[in-house]
Design a protein around this motif. Sequence first.
Motif, mmCIF file in Angstrom:
data_model
loop_
_atom_site.group_PDB
_atom_site.id
_atom_site.type_symbol
_atom_site.label_atom_id
_atom_site.label_comp_id
_atom_site.label_asym_id
_atom_site.label_seq_id
_atom_site.Cartn_x
_atom_site.Cartn_y
_atom_site.Cartn_z
ATOM 1 N N SER A 198 0.848 -1.188 0.000
ATOM 2 C CA SER A 198 0.000 0.000 0.000
ATOM 3 C C SER A 198 0.887 1.243 0.000
ATOM 4 O O SER A 198 2.025 1.192 -0.465
ATOM 5 C CB SER A 198 -0.958 -0.060 1.184
ATOM 6 N N GLU A 203 5.660 3.659 -1.732
ATOM 7 C CA GLU A 203 6.470 4.888 -1.654
ATOM 8 C C GLU A 203 7.917 4.548 -1.275
ATOM 9 O O GLU A 203 8.868 5.083 -1.861
ATOM 10 C CB GLU A 203 5.885 5.846 -0.613
ATOM 11 N N ARG A 220 0.812 -9.463 -0.825
ATOM 12 C CA ARG A 220 -0.016 -10.656 -0.579
ATOM 13 C C ARG A 220 -1.274 -10.682 -1.441
ATOM 14 O O ARG A 220 -1.840 -11.733 -1.670
ATOM 15 C CB ARG A 220 -0.373 -10.767 0.900
ATOM 16 N N SER A 221 -1.737 -9.485 -1.890
ATOM 17 C CA SER A 221 -2.929 -9.505 -2.755
ATOM 18 C C SER A 221 -2.757 -8.513 -3.898
ATOM 19 O O SER A 221 -2.137 -8.843 -4.901
ATOM 20 C CB SER A 221 -4.191 -9.207 -1.941
ATOM 21 N N ARG A 225 -4.801 -1.386 -2.264
ATOM 22 C CA ARG A 225 -6.203 -1.771 -2.075
ATOM 23 C C ARG A 225 -7.042 -0.531 -1.693
ATOM 24 O O ARG A 225 -6.603 0.310 -0.915
ATOM 25 C CB ARG A 225 -6.317 -2.784 -0.938
ATOM 26 N N GLU A 335 -6.176 7.640 7.378
ATOM 27 C CA GLU A 335 -5.010 7.954 8.224
ATOM 28 C C GLU A 335 -4.146 8.959 7.472
ATOM 29 O O GLU A 335 -3.152 8.599 6.841
ATOM 30 C CB GLU A 335 -4.220 6.671 8.516
ATOM 31 N N THR A 367 -2.463 11.655 -2.154
ATOM 32 C CA THR A 367 -1.461 11.345 -3.176
ATOM 33 C C THR A 367 -0.513 10.273 -2.676
ATOM 34 O O THR A 367 -0.070 10.320 -1.524
ATOM 35 C CB THR A 367 -0.689 12.624 -3.570
HETATM 36 P P1 NDP Z 1 -2.157 0.123 4.811
HETATM 37 O O1 NDP Z 1 -3.010 -0.275 5.941
HETATM 38 O O2 NDP Z 1 -2.607 1.211 3.920
HETATM 39 O O3 NDP Z 1 -1.836 -1.157 3.896
HETATM 40 C C1 NDP Z 1 -1.287 -2.319 4.434
HETATM 41 C C2 NDP Z 1 -0.637 -3.151 3.337
HETATM 42 O O4 NDP Z 1 0.000 -4.291 3.923
HETATM 43 C C3 NDP Z 1 -1.630 -3.707 2.340
HETATM 44 O O5 NDP Z 1 -1.006 -3.814 1.085
HETATM 45 C C4 NDP Z 1 -1.956 -5.090 2.920
HETATM 46 O O6 NDP Z 1 -2.360 -6.010 1.947
HETATM 47 C C5 NDP Z 1 -0.606 -5.493 3.462
HETATM 48 N N1 NDP Z 1 -0.658 -6.411 4.599
HETATM 49 C C6 NDP Z 1 -1.429 -6.310 5.710
HETATM 50 N N2 NDP Z 1 -1.148 -7.316 6.560
HETATM 51 C C7 NDP Z 1 -0.186 -8.063 5.977
HETATM 52 C C8 NDP Z 1 0.520 -9.216 6.367
HETATM 53 N N3 NDP Z 1 0.287 -9.815 7.535
HETATM 54 N N4 NDP Z 1 1.468 -9.709 5.530
HETATM 55 C C9 NDP Z 1 1.708 -9.124 4.350
HETATM 56 N N5 NDP Z 1 1.070 -8.016 3.924
HETATM 57 C C10 NDP Z 1 0.136 -7.484 4.729
HETATM 58 O O7 NDP Z 1 -0.771 0.442 5.497
HETATM 59 P P2 NDP Z 1 0.499 1.287 5.204
HETATM 60 O O8 NDP Z 1 1.423 0.731 6.216
HETATM 61 O O9 NDP Z 1 0.939 1.298 3.788
HETATM 62 O O10 NDP Z 1 0.053 2.780 5.548
HETATM 63 C C11 NDP Z 1 -0.658 3.147 6.705
HETATM 64 C C12 NDP Z 1 -1.428 4.406 6.450
HETATM 65 O O11 NDP Z 1 -0.554 5.539 6.490
HETATM 66 C C13 NDP Z 1 -2.064 4.487 5.073
HETATM 67 O O12 NDP Z 1 -3.308 3.847 5.036
HETATM 68 C C14 NDP Z 1 -2.175 5.963 4.830
HETATM 69 O O13 NDP Z 1 -3.414 6.445 5.266
HETATM 70 C C15 NDP Z 1 -1.044 6.553 5.642
HETATM 71 N N6 NDP Z 1 -0.001 6.984 4.704
HETATM 72 C C16 NDP Z 1 -0.271 7.999 3.830
HETATM 73 C C17 NDP Z 1 0.643 8.377 2.890
HETATM 74 C C18 NDP Z 1 0.324 9.464 1.929
HETATM 75 O O14 NDP Z 1 -0.622 10.200 2.153
HETATM 76 N N7 NDP Z 1 1.076 9.609 0.859
HETATM 77 C C19 NDP Z 1 1.943 7.729 2.804
HETATM 78 C C20 NDP Z 1 2.139 6.680 3.769
HETATM 79 C C21 NDP Z 1 1.194 6.335 4.672
HETATM 80 P P3 NDP Z 1 -3.908 -6.285 1.575
HETATM 81 O O15 NDP Z 1 -4.288 -5.246 0.560
HETATM 82 O O16 NDP Z 1 -3.864 -7.657 1.059
HETATM 83 O O17 NDP Z 1 -4.707 -6.142 2.837
#
Ligand code: NDP
Length: 493
Positions: A198, A203, A220-221, A225, A335, A367
């Motif tokens: 994600s 990034e 993983r997917s 998402r 977030e 973004t």
């Molecule tokens: P997210 O919650 O957005 O995404 C988590 C990612 O990790 C998904 O791809 C998910 O896959 C995967 N995942 C979850 N659990 C596991 C696991 N056990 N093993 C492997 N993969 C896993 O988290 P982020 O850490 O990327 O970011 C957190 C938040 O911080 C974001 O949602 C955002 O709001 C904020 N943020 C904003 C930014 C911006 O504005 N530019 C930049 C960075 C962060 P799946 O899709 O399969 O669930």
Amino acid sequence: MSEVTSTQDSYDLIVLGGGSGGIAAAKEAQNLGAKVCLLDYVTPSPRGNKWGLGGTCVNVGCIPKKFMHHASILGDSIVDAQYYGWEIPESKNISLNWETLRKAIHDHIKSVNWLIRVDLRDRKIEYINGFGVFVDANTISTVAKGVERKLVGKYILIAIGGRPRYPDIPGAMEYGITSDDIFFLKNPPGKTLVVGASYIALESAGFLNGLGYNATIMMRSVPLRGFDRQMAEIIKTELEDRGVSFLKKCLPTNIEKLDDDKLKVTWKNDSDEVFSDNFDTVLFAIGRMAKTKELELENAGVKVAADGDKIDVVNEQTNVPNIYAVGDVLYKKPELTPVAILAGKLLAKRLFSNSTQNMDYDTIPTTVFTPLEYGSVGMSEERAIERFGEDSLEIYHGYYKPTEFFIPQRSYRNCYLKIITKREGDQYVLGMHFIGPNAGEVIQGFAAAMRLCLTYKDLVDTIGIHPTIAEEFIRLSITKRSGKDPNPSACCN
Ligand code: NDP
Ligand code: FAD
């Protein structure tokens, strides 16, 4: 702790957490005449990193990330510059000095930590560098500088943000790092495995690759998402074009440290086939959790959402009437820093003036700062179809060529944008999506326009600023329905 003494003070508002949301609420409340106390305490990461006042965004989030992103783009610019006539000595060997970058970022962050502290002091907001826990619905206990303090508040705001999650596999906590550590690394990260797909994963892999390090994403997917599927896939393709590898439908199962300090990662795919490779760094970016358990919420009667650790609120109010929450600690809310800030400000206005304005969590622009950025506001194509049905929509789209790309012959094959509109009348805009340089800057103004009920007619009636990439939005005329080729023909048409 044998020397602990005890004091008790009263406030109109006690804020737990000195990050984006907490500071915004504290400052607004103080502006409106409230007596405010703000507590901020950073529990070190498992790797021992901790930081100053300002929360995630300032210390281990948006700001250091943006610097790394910019540093990586500057690398591209050095290459492009030569096509524009700049003669760069030994240009074939340009490389990054990680320590110089790390130090520059940390010097800046320290100055911001200091400025925030001075600002709070000048405003007479009491700042305590202590971890707050609930004693009851109006009382917070903390220990700062060996003194236990009981703080009594008419209102209490929970703005404790979140911390990165680790997978439950052997070696993850011992050898893996998260975004709480990447900006502190004393040595260059080297060959890096990024787990997750994600915002943070894409990034980080993007800037690491741009800075010259080998980056692999274990997904993983699907990538990104929740975002528009087509746009997310284009971002993935762009990263692949730049040399980032993707391990698809894979999950890590074990990490061990080898004699040469390399990390041997074992993983399996969705057919249970097992693989392994060695990396210098393993970065987990698998989402974040709210550490609400440590707040002893039960003493105040505050409930967390049934399926996790986050707090469910109605207009930022928890189930206990005088206790509120904003920012990343909220259940099922974006977030993002500006979301935490606005929610904090509006809440303070409602508490300490006659305001009745609530936070609107819809149509939030965002973004993803991958090397080619992806900015969006409003609905994805999938969401719009689900909500209104395909026949009620018109989707305008096109690839485009940024003028700056021509001379260095930079690939524009992933520079793409689309507008999702209602089909009838002036065609109310439901979503805008843009992949390209400075997408964040491009989307910001259109987000304001969408708040004012932007239509497709408004867009085509708007005069462009030429030659920019933002003007591509007001030039879009090809609909998906028409089946016409969305590739660009020539400049200035
Ligand atoms: P997210 O919650 O957005 O995404 C988590 C990612 O990790 C998904 O791809 C998910 O896959 C995967 N995942 C979850 N659990 C596991 C696991 N056990 N093993 C492997 N993969 C896993 O988290 P982020 O850490 O990327 O970011 C957190 C938040 O911080 C974001 O949602 C955002 O709001 C904020 N943020 C904003 C930014 C911006 O504005 N530019 C930049 C960075 C962060 P799946 O899709 O399969 O669930
Ligand atoms: P935080 O900023 O996390 O602040 C909470 C503070 O409370 C912390 O200092 C914490 O230590 C402290 N605390 C916790 N418990 C207690 C306690 N009991 N007592 C006292 N203090 C406590 N958002 C964007 O909009 N754009 C971006 O580009 C972006 N990039 C990001 C990149 C990364 C790598 C990460 C991790 C996040 C990014 N974000 C971005 C998200 C953004 O940083 C968060 O949404 C924002 O910081 C949330 O603010 P907050 O006030 O809820 O919490």
